[in-house]
Design an enzyme around this catalytic site. Sequence first.
Site, PDB file in Angstrom:
ATOM      1  CG  ASN A  10      -1.345   1.056   1.466  1.00  0.00           C
ATOM      2  OD1 ASN A  10      -1.444   1.900   0.380  1.00  0.00           O
ATOM      3  ND2 ASN A  10      -2.751   1.594   2.580  1.00  0.00           N
ATOM      4  CE  LYS A  12       0.052   3.395   4.605  1.00  0.00           C
ATOM      5  NZ  LYS A  12      -0.204   3.182   5.890  1.00  0.00           N
ATOM      6  CG  HIS A  95      -5.830   2.583   5.044  1.00  0.00           C
ATOM      7  ND1 HIS A  95      -5.725   3.275   5.930  1.00  0.00           N
ATOM      8  CD2 HIS A  95      -4.784   1.509   4.810  1.00  0.00           C
ATOM      9  CE1 HIS A  95      -4.381   3.076   6.270  1.00  0.00           C
ATOM     10  NE2 HIS A  95      -4.187   1.891   5.617  1.00  0.00           N
ATOM     11  CD  GLU A  97      -2.581   6.238   6.326  1.00  0.00           C
ATOM     12  OE1 GLU A  97      -2.535   6.098   4.806  1.00  0.00           O
ATOM     13  OE2 GLU A  97      -2.133   5.444   7.415  1.00  0.00           O
ATOM     14  CD  GLU A 166      -4.070  -2.263   7.289  1.00  0.00           C
ATOM     15  OE1 GLU A 166      -3.022  -2.665   7.080  1.00  0.00           O
ATOM     16  OE2 GLU A 166      -4.252  -1.349   6.897  1.00  0.00           O
ATOM     17  N   GLY A 172       1.974   2.576  10.954  1.00  0.00           N
ATOM     18  CA  GLY A 172       3.006   3.566  10.706  1.00  0.00           C
ATOM     19  C   GLY A 172       3.415   4.563  11.994  1.00  0.00           C
ATOM     20  CB  SER A 210       4.816  -1.048  11.803  1.00  0.00           C
ATOM     21  OG  SER A 210       4.611   0.386  12.243  1.00  0.00           O
TER      22      SER A 210
END
Length: 248
Positions: A10, A12, A95, A97, A166, A172, A210
């Site tokens: 991914n 991003k 996701h 985000e 996740e 991250g 991560s």
Amino acid sequence: MTRQQYCIANWKMNKTPSEGAKFVNNFKIKDLYNSQVKIILCPPYPTLISVKEELIGGIELGAQNVHFETKGAFTGEVSTSMLKDLSCVWVILGHSERRHVFLEEDEIIQKKLVRVLKDGLHPILCIGETLTERESGKTETVLESQLNSALDGVDSETSNLVIAYEPVWAIGTGRTASLDMIADAHKTVRRILSNLGFNGQEISVLYGGSVNPDNAEELNSIDEIDGFLIGGASLKEDSFYQIYRSFK
Ligand code: PGA
């Protein structure tokens, strides 16, 4: 039970079209020997085109988002037919985000998921709890509510549905969930799927948050994990390849 394994990048909002093409050119000459592991690259929209042009068999293309309508006055949005025209097979949905930065709600994720399946694309549905939710013992409730909402109206016989667990606090941050936490969460996800009428034992459940070349092998030792959704460590050919090599 052998489930399909996935190694998914991914990217991003990273990599211009030329950077994406360069990545694929460097990556595709590596020995992609493990036919049990499906490799999927999810670049940002403009980079889908250049990546598609360089792709070889064995690597599939995914998008990071899509709109639930088929076409029309939706400035800034992209439809499933546009993605299919670019040979995109997969779409990441839900996701964290999108949920937390763009405030995308369960109802929207559900509409997107239904659209994606209806139009023959395959969803990678992300779910996961925040740190506050975990610390207040709400992980299971959150996973249940996210799955329940997103899968509303979805045929339980659907194949090619992939779930990515996740934990938001691990994305991250350099902080990975412990092996026990992940194994427990994955078992919970499978139980919830089964309660919803899906075959929880057959659906691939990935881990994301991560993942890097140093922890991939240990994470891959957990039977419950069917692969990874990788952000930061997927941006460099070598680290993404090292993660690929950690699959048994
Ligand atoms: P990360 O991102 O690997 O950089 O933590 C994972 C993801 O957001 O899918």
